[in-house]
Design a protein around this motif. Structure first.
Motif, PDB file in Angstrom:
ATOM      1  N   GLY A 237       0.812  -1.185   0.048  1.00 18.61           N
ATOM      2  CA  GLY A 237       0.275   0.028   0.097  1.00 18.61           C
ATOM      3  C   GLY A 237       0.812   1.150   0.124  1.00 18.61           C
ATOM      4  N   GLU A 238       1.967   1.257   0.806  1.00 15.03           N
ATOM      5  CA  GLU A 238       2.746   2.480   0.765  1.00 15.03           C
ATOM      6  C   GLU A 238       3.372   2.571  -0.652  1.00 15.03           C
ATOM      7  N   GLN A 239       3.764   1.411  -1.042  1.00 22.80           N
ATOM      8  CA  GLN A 239       4.442   1.551  -2.521  1.00 22.80           C
ATOM      9  C   GLN A 239       3.736   2.177  -3.554  1.00 22.80           C
ATOM     10  N   LEU A 240       2.285   1.637  -3.411  1.00 24.33           N
ATOM     11  CA  LEU A 240       1.136   2.246  -4.431  1.00 24.33           C
ATOM     12  C   LEU A 240       1.135   3.640  -4.429  1.00 24.33           C
ATOM     13  N   ARG A 241       1.019   4.126  -2.974  1.00 18.94           N
ATOM     14  CA  ARG A 241       0.594   5.601  -2.900  1.00 18.94           C
ATOM     15  C   ARG A 241       1.995   6.593  -3.239  1.00 18.94           C
ATOM     16  N   ALA A 279      -6.397  -7.941   0.696  1.00 22.84           N
ATOM     17  CA  ALA A 279      -5.671  -9.171   1.030  1.00 22.84           C
ATOM     18  C   ALA A 279      -4.302  -8.474   1.147  1.00 22.84           C
ATOM     19  N   ASN A 280      -3.896  -7.454   0.265  1.00 25.93           N
ATOM     20  CA  ASN A 280      -2.419  -7.511   0.030  1.00 25.93           C
ATOM     21  C   ASN A 280      -1.762  -6.000   0.283  1.00 25.93           C
ATOM     22  N   ALA A 281      -2.781  -5.058   0.727  1.00 24.15           N
ATOM     23  CA  ALA A 281      -2.405  -3.810   1.139  1.00 24.15           C
ATOM     24  C   ALA A 281      -1.050  -3.745   2.035  1.00 24.15           C
ATOM     25  N   GLY A 282      -1.165  -4.524   2.960  1.00 26.40           N
ATOM     26  CA  GLY A 282       0.031  -4.797   4.294  1.00 26.40           C
ATOM     27  C   GLY A 282       1.098  -5.621   3.863  1.00 26.40           C
ATOM     28  N   TYR A 283       0.900  -6.201   2.648  1.00 25.64           N
ATOM     29  CA  TYR A 283       2.115  -7.452   2.191  1.00 25.64           C
ATOM     30  C   TYR A 283       3.416  -6.712   2.372  1.00 25.64           C
ATOM     31  N   ASP A 306      11.650   8.437  -8.536  1.00 23.66           N
ATOM     32  CA  ASP A 306      10.648   9.165  -9.078  1.00 23.66           C
ATOM     33  C   ASP A 306       9.625   8.396  -9.951  1.00 23.66           C
ATOM     34  N   ASP A 307       9.569   7.201  -9.957  1.00 13.37           N
ATOM     35  CA  ASP A 307       8.524   6.582 -10.983  1.00 13.37           C
ATOM     36  C   ASP A 307       7.748   5.521  -9.941  1.00 13.37           C
ATOM     37  N   ASN A 308       8.315   4.196  -9.851  1.00 13.24           N
ATOM     38  CA  ASN A 308       7.519   3.355  -9.323  1.00 13.24           C
ATOM     39  C   ASN A 308       7.839   2.709  -7.621  1.00 13.24           C
ATOM     40  N   VAL A 309       9.044   2.949  -7.458  1.00  8.88           N
ATOM     41  CA  VAL A 309       9.441   2.492  -6.099  1.00  8.88           C
ATOM     42  C   VAL A 309      10.207   3.623  -5.344  1.00  8.88           C
ATOM     43  N   PRO A 310       9.754   3.285  -3.912  1.00  8.55           N
ATOM     44  CA  PRO A 310      10.363   4.564  -2.922  1.00  8.55           C
ATOM     45  C   PRO A 310      11.746   4.069  -2.487  1.00  8.55           C
TER      46      PRO A 310
END
Length: 369
Positions: A237-241, A279-283, A306-310
């Motif tokens: 979920g953090e990665q999505l944000r 099911a997966n936000a906290g994975y 600056d794209d997909n990954v922190p």
């Protein structure tokens, strides 16, 4: 009269906004690919490595439905579908030396899953299962083909599957918990051990979300190693944000709206696959790695921040772990999520590091000097 008109206009405006909000926050699930019912061309002497004009390198393999794919191994952007009759048309000539061959393999999990296995002519390496990233992904993805080609040329036996619900694999990735996808990977590794029992070690190379599930797949399968490419070490979920926030900034939204717009688009993204995110936000891959604790290499592209990954936050969390009990990682400047240069080939430093790290597992204990 004017008050009545204004009141009516206000009601209509509120209704439009309300209907627009409902439409925005209920976007509908992503489409699953149509089932493939045709019988593909067999893998025979037409498949394999070809040379093109200017000594370019190409892999020809049966398409998942009809005809063939022709992958340019020197440029991931150059892939085409061709008819069976066009396989060896000029200037394409089948190479006299074939560093590896392809073969189809299948699983029943109980969903029917399919894959290619790349088998080197000289096996000096290990057995590897590639784990796909998010969304629809199969063997026709030229990025994965280039990765499998690089690994197979180095002597590794590689399984490149169609992710469930993609290509010729049954199932549905859209609402599937990541633990199930990890189980798919473990099932492929079990098949690889049975099919190639002479290899010295067996493990995974997971890409993006495939890297997220690599530690869990490795734990289930009892793998000897795992690799995660362009994978966040935060909760999903953090990665999505972070990914959505980067898109909002790149879209030119005013700074004071970044937070609001990011929250709105995150909510919308989750509504496309509500059960998946429930099911997966906290994975978190590091939490699953702690349950396995096998050799684990993580590769980041610096500009993926600056794209997909922190990337920076991921490194901070890795740095916070005791040095004696944490995964290894590398950060590669000048490249992003694909770990490729502008000419659409892997960054040489990344490719060399990956192959050198895998070479550690290439001999059975006691077989070397």
């Amino acid at each position: 009269m004017i008050k009545t008109i204004l009141l009516g206009a206000s009601i209509i405006l509120v209704m439009i906004i309300a209907l627009g909000s409902v439409a925005f926050f209920t976007p509908g699930a992503p489409q699953l690919r149509e089932p493939i019912t045709t019988i593909p061309e067999p893998i025979d002497e037409r498949s394999g490595l070809y040379a093109g004009a200017d000594d370019s390198r190409w892999l020809v393999a049966p398409a998942l439905d009809n005809g063939f794919y022709r992958f340019n191994l020197d440029n991931r952007e150059d892939m085409e579908r061709i008819a069976a009759s066009a396989v060896a048309t000029r200037p394409f000539v089948r190479s006299p030396e074939q560093p590896y061959t392809l073969r189809n393999v299948a699983l029943e999990t109980p969903d029917a899953l399919e894959a290619w296995i790349f088998e080197p002519a000289e096996r000096s390496g290990v057995g590897i299962v590639i784990l796909h990233g998010s969304g629809d992904s199969d063997r026709s993805n030229s990025w994965y083909v280039m990765l499998a080609d690089s690994l197979a040329r180095a002597g590794h036996v590689v399984i490149l599957p169609d992710k469930r619900g993609s290509g010729r694999s049954d199932g549905d990735w859209r609402e599937t918990p990541l633990t199930i996808l990890a189980g798919d990977g473990a099932a492929w590794l079990t098949l690889l051990r049975s099919d190639q029992p002479e290899l010295s070690a067996y493990g995974f190379v997971g890409v993006s979300q495939g890297g997220t599930i690599t530690p869990e797949a490795a734990r289930i399968a009892g793998a000897d190693f795992g690799v995660a490419l362009s994978t966040s070490m935060t909760d999903l979920g953090e990665q999505l944000r972070r990914e959505v926030g980067n898109d909002v900034r790149a879209g030119g939204a005013p700074g004071f709206l970044h937070g609001v717009l990011t929250s709105a688009f995150v909510t919308r993204a989750k509504q496309r696959q509500p059960n998946f995110w429930l099911a997966n936000a906290g994975y978190n891959p590091l939490a699953h790695w702690r349950e396995w604790r096998g050799p684990f290499l993580i590769a980041f592209g610096a500009t993926d921040e600056d794209d997909n990954v922190p990337v920076l936050e991921s490194i901070a969390r890795l740095d916070a772990m005791p040095e004696s009990s944490r995964p290894e990682w590398r950060v590669y400047p000048g490249v992003g999520h694909s770990l490729m240069q502008e000419d659409s080939v892997f960054l040489p430093a990344f490719e060399a590091d990956l192959l050198a790290w895998l070479a550690r597992f290439g001999e059975r204990p006691g077989s070397g000097d």
